[in-house]
Design a protein around this motif. Structure first.
Motif, mmCIF file in Angstrom:
data_model
loop_
_atom_site.group_PDB
_atom_site.id
_atom_site.type_symbol
_atom_site.label_atom_id
_atom_site.label_comp_id
_atom_site.label_asym_id
_atom_site.label_seq_id
_atom_site.Cartn_x
_atom_site.Cartn_y
_atom_site.Cartn_z
ATOM 1 N N THR A 134 2.623 -3.104 -2.101
ATOM 2 C CA THR A 134 1.652 -2.741 -3.233
ATOM 3 C C THR A 134 2.174 -1.547 -3.992
ATOM 4 N N LYS A 136 1.847 1.715 -6.260
ATOM 5 C CA LYS A 136 0.754 2.591 -6.646
ATOM 6 C C LYS A 136 1.330 3.490 -7.860
ATOM 7 N N ARG A 137 0.695 3.998 -8.569
ATOM 8 C CA ARG A 137 1.138 5.086 -9.313
ATOM 9 C C ARG A 137 0.182 6.267 -9.123
ATOM 10 N N THR A 145 -3.297 1.440 -8.938
ATOM 11 C CA THR A 145 -2.645 0.288 -8.261
ATOM 12 C C THR A 145 -1.903 -0.424 -9.589
ATOM 13 N N GLU A 146 -0.670 -0.741 -9.684
ATOM 14 C CA GLU A 146 0.167 -1.349 -10.726
ATOM 15 C C GLU A 146 -0.012 -2.969 -10.460
ATOM 16 N N ASP A 147 0.035 -3.504 -11.419
ATOM 17 C CA ASP A 147 0.613 -4.853 -11.155
ATOM 18 C C ASP A 147 1.905 -5.181 -10.717
ATOM 19 N N ARG A 148 2.208 -5.651 -9.877
ATOM 20 C CA ARG A 148 3.530 -5.845 -9.112
ATOM 21 C C ARG A 148 3.971 -7.216 -9.557
ATOM 22 N N ASN A 149 3.120 -8.224 -10.400
ATOM 23 C CA ASN A 149 3.734 -9.383 -10.901
ATOM 24 C C ASN A 149 5.223 -9.081 -11.840
#
Ligand code: CTP
Ligand code: MG
Length: 396
Positions: A134, A136-137, A145-149
């Motif tokens: 996951t 995080k910024r 939480t950043e979208d890791r897609n």
């Protein structure tokens, strides 16, 4: 008229960094790692791959004592790459270049093949791994939480059509770009290799060492045996040769090649580790090409075939069986010669001799026998590597 276009792939390894985050007196790319330097692992991976025709290395001007003859690098990685590309343009005319960081020694033949194959359809190719953690910024005390897609970590080697990457590097010389792929709008991401770790901090070294060792855990033992007859020299210049060393003696060994019985036994032991026949399979005694041949080339060929399967020679042991000449005084020279031919340190080379107490053909001084044992570490599934690396038979 039919023209067959053969694509030329060149490798460029950048090794001109100072390794400041890693620290220490010796720059990280020159540290010893399972018997050779970190840099040499990458050099060998490319050299042993049949698709790669040339390997160029960019080094720091102060590091000539670690790796002489490298292309002079620049103050940044980008500058080192550009200087390397300019030198390749002067010396060679490749269709494609694979640019690789010396700090990634766990480069597999499979990844090189994958990059080369993808380059036949794309101008820029990079191995990438999808981000699985996951992400995080952190903004002040806030954590989002950043979208890791669609997020990837990108490795080297990265492959490019040579004229395009050279043109783009020239155009952007002086502008800071993070990596070579960022110069392209379209980049093909192919699956990366989790073992292809970059050494950045000190703790990465142990990870890489274990990965290289684990990747070659298929330990093989090969045995070789050979006999040649002792005869009077046929001419004044004919010399007895054992382990690639000329030994003063009143007799010589009879054979189609130089009859170096010890190197023949060792060559067979090495070939046995990869189940690739014996010396006669590769160098037929019926082939006039091998008449009087230096047996050093047979040994080198066996080592090359092992290297093509991404194998590592761990240890060799040669026993020479004869009453005469005395082997002891020549033993260290023989070990050094084998070391030079196999690129192995002396600590991994044993040469010894025995008599047969006057018994049998060796006891009657009619011939010399030699036995050898080789220990080689191969990747499991080495036959898969062999499929992608054509094993050419010589002299049959
Ligand atoms: N590199 C280079 N020329 C530079 C800087 C880096 O050829 N001026 C090479 C390094 O030798 C390395 C690769 O680029 O193989 C990736 O760089 P990095 O891992 O950052 O290595 P260093 O720059 O040596 O390490 P550091 O940044 O910690 O000083
Ligand atoms: Mg750096």
């Amino acid at each position: 008229m039919i023209f067959i276009m053969i694509n030329k792939f060149t490798a460029l390894i950048v090794a001109a960094g100072k390794g400041e985050r890693f620290g220490g007196d010796t720059p990280k790319q020159y540290l010893p790692l399972l018997g050779k330097s970190v840099l040499q692992w990458s050099v060998d991976a490319f050299k042993n791959h049949t698709r790669i025709s040339e390997v160029f290395v960019v080094t720091h001007p102060d590091h000539g004592s670690f790796y002489p003859g490298g292309i002079r690098g620049g103050a940044t990685r980008q500058e080192s790459v550009r200087l390397g590309l300019e030198e390749i343009a002067r010396r060679s005319k490749p269709d494609f270049v694979l640019i690789h960081d010396a700090a990634r020694p766990c480069l597999s033949p499979q990844l090189i093949s994958d990059i080369c194959n993808a380059l036949l359809q794309h101008d820029a190719v990079a191995p990438g791994l999808p981000v699985t953690d996951t992400v995080k910024r952190l903004s002040g005390t806030k954590i989002m939480t950043e979208d890791r897609n669609g997020l990837y970590t990108v490795q080297t080697p990265q492959g490019f059509r040579f004229d395009k990457i050279l043109g783009l590097h020239r155009e952007h010389a002086g502008n800071a770009v993070t990596d070579d792929t960022s110069l392209f709008d379209d980049v093909k991401i192919i699956p990366g290799d989790r073992a292809n770790v970059k050494i950045t901090q000190e703790e990465d070294f142990a990870i890489v060492e274990k990965a290289l060792s684990d990747a070659r855990s298929d330990v093989r033992t090969g045995k070789g045996y050979d006999v040649h007859r002792l005869i009077d020299p046929l001419h004044a210049f004919q010399k007895l040769k054992l382990c690639g060393v000329e030994i003063p003696h009143d007799k010589v060994l009879e054979g189609h090649s130089d009859a170096d019985v010890a190197l023949h036994a060792l060559t067979d032991a090495l070939l046995a580790t990869i189940c690739d026949g014996d010396i006669g399979t590769h160098f037929s005694p019926k082939n006039p090409q091998w008449k009087g041949a230096d047996s050093a080339q047979f040994l080198r060929r066996a080592a090359e075939l092992i290297a093509r399967q991404d194998g590592l020679i761990s240890h060799v042991d040669v026993t020479i069986i004869c009453e005469e000449p005395k082997i002891g005084p020549h033993r260290d020279k023989m070990r050094a010669r084998i070391g030079g031919l196999l690129d192995l340190p002396l600590s991994r080379i044993s040469v010894k001799a025995t008599t047969t107490e006057g018994l049998g053909f060796t006891g009657r001084k009619e011939g010399i026998a030699a036995e050898a044992v080789a220990t080689v570490r191969l990747p499991f599934g080495a036959s898969k590597a062999a499929n992608i690396c054509e094993t050419k038979k010589w002299g049959t």
